[in-house]
Design a protein around this motif. Structure first.
Motif, PDB file in Angstrom:
ATOM      1  N   ASP A 130       0.856  -1.187   0.000  1.00 39.65           N
ATOM      2  CA  ASP A 130       0.000   0.000   0.000  1.00 39.65           C
ATOM      3  C   ASP A 130       0.895   1.240   0.000  1.00 39.65           C
ATOM      4  O   ASP A 130       1.313   1.729   1.047  1.00 39.65           O
ATOM      5  CB  ASP A 130      -0.925  -0.017   1.219  1.00 39.65           C
ATOM      6  CG  ASP A 130      -2.001   1.062   1.164  1.00 39.65           C
ATOM      7  OD1 ASP A 130      -1.800   2.064   0.446  1.00 39.65           O
ATOM      8  OD2 ASP A 130      -3.027   0.917   1.857  1.00 39.65           O
ATOM      9  N   GLN A 131       1.171   1.754  -1.190  1.00 40.25           N
ATOM     10  CA  GLN A 131       2.130   2.857  -1.320  1.00 40.25           C
ATOM     11  C   GLN A 131       1.578   4.156  -0.724  1.00 40.25           C
ATOM     12  O   GLN A 131       2.316   4.936  -0.127  1.00 40.25           O
ATOM     13  CB  GLN A 131       2.505   3.045  -2.788  1.00 40.25           C
ATOM     14  CG  GLN A 131       3.226   1.831  -3.362  1.00 40.25           C
ATOM     15  CD  GLN A 131       3.471   1.936  -4.852  1.00 40.25           C
ATOM     16  OE1 GLN A 131       4.584   2.180  -5.289  1.00 40.25           O
ATOM     17  NE2 GLN A 131       2.430   1.736  -5.642  1.00 40.25           N
ATOM     18  N   ARG A 132       0.271   4.378  -0.868  1.00 39.84           N
ATOM     19  CA  ARG A 132      -0.332   5.585  -0.312  1.00 39.84           C
ATOM     20  C   ARG A 132      -0.228   5.579   1.221  1.00 39.84           C
ATOM     21  O   ARG A 132       0.126   6.594   1.833  1.00 39.84           O
ATOM     22  CB  ARG A 132      -1.790   5.696  -0.744  1.00 39.84           C
ATOM     23  CG  ARG A 132      -2.468   6.985  -0.285  1.00 39.84           C
ATOM     24  CD  ARG A 132      -3.951   6.971  -0.628  1.00 39.84           C
ATOM     25  NE  ARG A 132      -4.182   6.941  -2.067  1.00 39.84           N
ATOM     26  CZ  ARG A 132      -4.701   7.963  -2.754  1.00 39.84           C
ATOM     27  NH1 ARG A 132      -5.031   9.079  -2.139  1.00 39.84           N
ATOM     28  NH2 ARG A 132      -4.892   7.853  -4.056  1.00 39.84           N
ATOM     29  N   ALA A 133      -0.512   4.425   1.835  1.00 40.88           N
ATOM     30  CA  ALA A 133      -0.399   4.321   3.292  1.00 40.88           C
ATOM     31  C   ALA A 133       1.052   4.518   3.737  1.00 40.88           C
ATOM     32  O   ALA A 133       1.314   5.122   4.788  1.00 40.88           O
ATOM     33  CB  ALA A 133      -0.929   2.975   3.770  1.00 40.88           C
ATOM     34  N   LYS A 194      -2.117  -2.638  -3.262  1.00 36.65           N
ATOM     35  CA  LYS A 194      -3.187  -1.825  -3.834  1.00 36.65           C
ATOM     36  C   LYS A 194      -2.677  -1.129  -5.079  1.00 36.65           C
ATOM     37  O   LYS A 194      -1.561  -0.617  -5.104  1.00 36.65           O
ATOM     38  CB  LYS A 194      -3.664  -0.778  -2.818  1.00 36.65           C
ATOM     39  CG  LYS A 194      -4.394  -1.374  -1.625  1.00 36.65           C
ATOM     40  CD  LYS A 194      -4.947  -0.295  -0.719  1.00 36.65           C
ATOM     41  CE  LYS A 194      -5.703  -0.909   0.452  1.00 36.65           C
ATOM     42  NZ  LYS A 194      -6.142   0.118   1.415  1.00 36.65           N
ATOM     43  N   ASP A 195      -3.512  -1.106  -6.091  1.00 38.43           N
ATOM     44  CA  ASP A 195      -3.160  -0.394  -7.318  1.00 38.43           C
ATOM     45  C   ASP A 195      -3.300   1.111  -7.083  1.00 38.43           C
ATOM     46  O   ASP A 195      -4.233   1.562  -6.427  1.00 38.43           O
ATOM     47  CB  ASP A 195      -4.077  -0.810  -8.465  1.00 38.43           C
ATOM     48  CG  ASP A 195      -3.855  -2.256  -8.886  1.00 38.43           C
ATOM     49  OD1 ASP A 195      -2.738  -2.761  -8.674  1.00 38.43           O
ATOM     50  OD2 ASP A 195      -4.798  -2.876  -9.402  1.00 38.43           O
ATOM     51  N   GLU A 196      -2.361   1.869  -7.601  1.00 31.63           N
ATOM     52  CA  GLU A 196      -2.414   3.331  -7.525  1.00 31.63           C
ATOM     53  C   GLU A 196      -2.017   3.901  -8.874  1.00 31.63           C
ATOM     54  O   GLU A 196      -1.135   3.368  -9.546  1.00 31.63           O
ATOM     55  CB  GLU A 196      -1.440   3.879  -6.462  1.00 31.63           C
ATOM     56  CG  GLU A 196      -1.825   3.611  -5.026  1.00 31.63           C
ATOM     57  CD  GLU A 196      -2.927   4.534  -4.511  1.00 31.63           C
ATOM     58  OE1 GLU A 196      -3.403   5.372  -5.294  1.00 31.63           O
ATOM     59  OE2 GLU A 196      -3.311   4.386  -3.343  1.00 31.63           O
ATOM     60  N   ILE A 197      -2.638   5.010  -9.240  1.00 28.28           N
ATOM     61  CA  ILE A 197      -2.112   5.796 -10.347  1.00 28.28           C
ATOM     62  C   ILE A 197      -0.811   6.420  -9.842  1.00 28.28           C
ATOM     63  O   ILE A 197      -0.804   7.115  -8.820  1.00 28.28           O
ATOM     64  CB  ILE A 197      -3.104   6.888 -10.778  1.00 28.28           C
ATOM     65  CG1 ILE A 197      -4.386   6.249 -11.313  1.00 28.28           C
ATOM     66  CG2 ILE A 197      -2.476   7.806 -11.832  1.00 28.28           C
ATOM     67  CD1 ILE A 197      -5.498   7.233 -11.577  1.00 28.28           C
ATOM     68  N   ALA A 202       0.591  13.903  -6.806  1.00 29.27           N
ATOM     69  CA  ALA A 202      -0.781  13.840  -6.297  1.00 29.27           C
ATOM     70  C   ALA A 202      -0.872  12.960  -5.050  1.00 29.27           C
ATOM     71  O   ALA A 202      -1.593  13.290  -4.098  1.00 29.27           O
ATOM     72  CB  ALA A 202      -1.719  13.314  -7.377  1.00 29.27           C
ATOM     73  N   LEU A 203      -0.138  11.847  -5.042  1.00 27.70           N
ATOM     74  CA  LEU A 203      -0.168  10.961  -3.879  1.00 27.70           C
ATOM     75  C   LEU A 203       0.424  11.641  -2.649  1.00 27.70           C
ATOM     76  O   LEU A 203      -0.086  11.494  -1.534  1.00 27.70           O
ATOM     77  CB  LEU A 203       0.583   9.667  -4.185  1.00 27.70           C
ATOM     78  CG  LEU A 203      -0.136   8.678  -5.120  1.00 27.70           C
ATOM     79  CD1 LEU A 203       0.812   7.573  -5.545  1.00 27.70           C
ATOM     80  CD2 LEU A 203      -1.367   8.108  -4.449  1.00 27.70           C
ATOM     81  N   MET A 204       1.503  12.397  -2.839  1.00 27.00           N
ATOM     82  CA  MET A 204       2.100  13.121  -1.715  1.00 27.00           C
ATOM     83  C   MET A 204       1.129  14.181  -1.176  1.00 27.00           C
ATOM     84  O   MET A 204       0.967  14.335   0.033  1.00 27.00           O
ATOM     85  CB  MET A 204       3.418  13.758  -2.149  1.00 27.00           C
ATOM     86  CG  MET A 204       4.550  12.757  -2.356  1.00 27.00           C
ATOM     87  SD  MET A 204       5.961  13.537  -3.184  1.00 27.00           S
ATOM     88  CE  MET A 204       7.301  12.492  -2.642  1.00 27.00           C
ATOM     89  N   ALA A 205       0.481  14.885  -2.092  1.00 27.82           N
ATOM     90  CA  ALA A 205      -0.490  15.902  -1.675  1.00 27.82           C
ATOM     91  C   ALA A 205      -1.656  15.263  -0.933  1.00 27.82           C
ATOM     92  O   ALA A 205      -2.185  15.830   0.037  1.00 27.82           O
ATOM     93  CB  ALA A 205      -0.984  16.689  -2.880  1.00 27.82           C
ATOM     94  N   ALA A 206      -2.041  14.064  -1.351  1.00 23.74           N
ATOM     95  CA  ALA A 206      -3.188  13.384  -0.742  1.00 23.74           C
ATOM     96  C   ALA A 206      -2.936  12.997   0.712  1.00 23.74           C
ATOM     97  O   ALA A 206      -3.884  12.831   1.477  1.00 23.74           O
ATOM     98  CB  ALA A 206      -3.548  12.140  -1.552  1.00 23.74           C
ATOM     99  N   VAL A 207      -1.665  12.861   1.097  1.00 23.75           N
ATOM    100  CA  VAL A 207      -1.360  12.515   2.495  1.00 23.75           C
ATOM    101  C   VAL A 207      -0.938  13.743   3.298  1.00 23.75           C
ATOM    102  O   VAL A 207      -0.386  13.626   4.392  1.00 23.75           O
ATOM    103  CB  VAL A 207      -0.288  11.405   2.586  1.00 23.75           C
ATOM    104  CG1 VAL A 207      -0.759  10.146   1.869  1.00 23.75           C
ATOM    105  CG2 VAL A 207       1.062  11.858   2.027  1.00 23.75           C
ATOM    106  N   GLY A 208      -1.201  14.934   2.737  1.00 24.51           N
ATOM    107  CA  GLY A 208      -0.990  16.159   3.496  1.00 24.51           C
ATOM    108  C   GLY A 208       0.349  16.834   3.327  1.00 24.51           C
ATOM    109  O   GLY A 208       0.657  17.799   4.034  1.00 24.51           O
ATOM    110  N   LEU A 209       1.150  16.362   2.376  1.00 30.09           N
ATOM    111  CA  LEU A 209       2.448  16.995   2.120  1.00 30.09           C
ATOM    112  C   LEU A 209       2.301  18.018   0.989  1.00 30.09           C
ATOM    113  O   LEU A 209       1.393  17.928   0.167  1.00 30.09           O
ATOM    114  CB  LEU A 209       3.487  15.940   1.745  1.00 30.09           C
ATOM    115  CG  LEU A 209       3.832  14.921   2.833  1.00 30.09           C
ATOM    116  CD1 LEU A 209       4.712  13.821   2.258  1.00 30.09           C
ATOM    117  CD2 LEU A 209       4.529  15.593   4.016  1.00 30.09           C
TER     118      LEU A 209
END
Length: 288
Positions: A130-133, A194-197, A202-209
């Motif tokens: 889970d790269q986003r996590a 988990k698959d992620e685009i 965008a992924l960094m921004a999604a976790v608050g960075l």
């Protein structure tokens, strides 16, 4: 998934240590350029603790320690023999007092890592399901104003002309395609995959960075290459020969076998046209 398939996608990091170590050493110019760029984003005097995630044999850990002289660098890896190499490397460089090792398996051991002013995740994030996590975990570890640097993407390495005089032209393109299939299977077998685009900004921004920049750094070693490069390429092709068996056509396997034969004048050990050209992309984001 069959155990045979798992054998093909399981990575024996201990077995790979010579490939990793020599490869990282060849990437030295790229790493120094990348770290100099990081130094433009975060002042060296303000960096007191660095996490090198997936440090392997610690080559990058030393580059980070030299570039940020006030920082403790923690080489984090799940493979004990690689951490032992990192420890020995730091001692030889006279940096044993500032570089320490930490055995940790991510994502389970996030809490053991501690806070940091700079986190370097060099081609390691894609080994976490889970790269986003994982990015959210890194975000929590960053101190205010801290910087996360994720190395993912770039360009596939090229070592040979399109037509090498044996087999069908375009061998490396077919190796890339087979490697992409292998990578897909490897990712699918990771716990919690988990698959992620793969839009890292965008992924960094999604976790608050706050994304702070993306840059790619070129490694260009033209022909004729030094012996160390030939040895590294032979190791890399041998690893591909092993893990891509079943994903490559028999005629391509036969060509790879010839390339790996040190006595074949068409092989990597003797060809005058072997080179190394690749690029690594670094994505950065800051914690507010």
């Amino acid at each position: 998934m069959s155990s045979h398939h798992h054998d093909k996608t399981h990575i024996d990091w201990d077995e790979m240590s010579p490939l990793l170590e020599r490869g990282a050493e060849l990437q030295g110019p790229v790493h120094r350029q990348a770290v100099a760029w990081l130094g433009e984003q975060v002042p060296a005097a303000g960096v007191r603790r660095i996490l090198d995630i997936g440090s392997g044999p610690g080559v990058m850990s030393l580059v980070l320690a030299e570039a940020f002289p006030y920082a403790e660098v923690v080489a984090v890896d799940a493979t004990v023999p690689l951490l032992e190499l990192a420890r020995a490397r730091a001692e030889r460089a006279g940096l044993g007092d500032r570089v320490r090792t930490l055995h940790a398996e991510l994502p389970d051991d996030f809490d053991a890592l501690g806070e940091a002013d700079l986190i370097w995740a060099g081609s390691s994030l894609h080994h976490i399901g889970d790269q986003r996590a994982a990015l959210a975990g890194f975000s929590r570890l960053l101190r205010p104003g801290g910087l996360l640097a994720v190395v993912e993407g770039g360009l596939p390495a090229r070592h040979l002309p399109r037509d090498i005089g044996i087999g069908r032209p375009g061998l490396e393109a077919r190796l890339d395609a087979a490697s992409a299939e292998w990578f897909l299977a490897m990712r699918a077998e990771l716990p919690g995959a988990k698959d992620e685009i793969e839009d890292w900004r965008a992924l960094m921004a999604a976790v608050g960075l706050a994304p702070s920049g993306t840059r790619s750094f070129l490694l260009d070693i033209p022909a004729p290459v030094p012996q160390t490069v030939r040895e590294q390429l032979a190791s890399a092709f041998a690893w591909q020969r092993k893990v891509l068996d079943g994903l490559l056509a028999p005629d391509d396997i036969a060509v790879v076998d010839r390339l790996l034969d040190p006595h074949d004048e068409q092989g990597l050990a003797q060809r005058p046209d072997v080179y190394l050209l690749t690029a690594r992309t670094v994505h950065t984001a800051r914690r507010g």
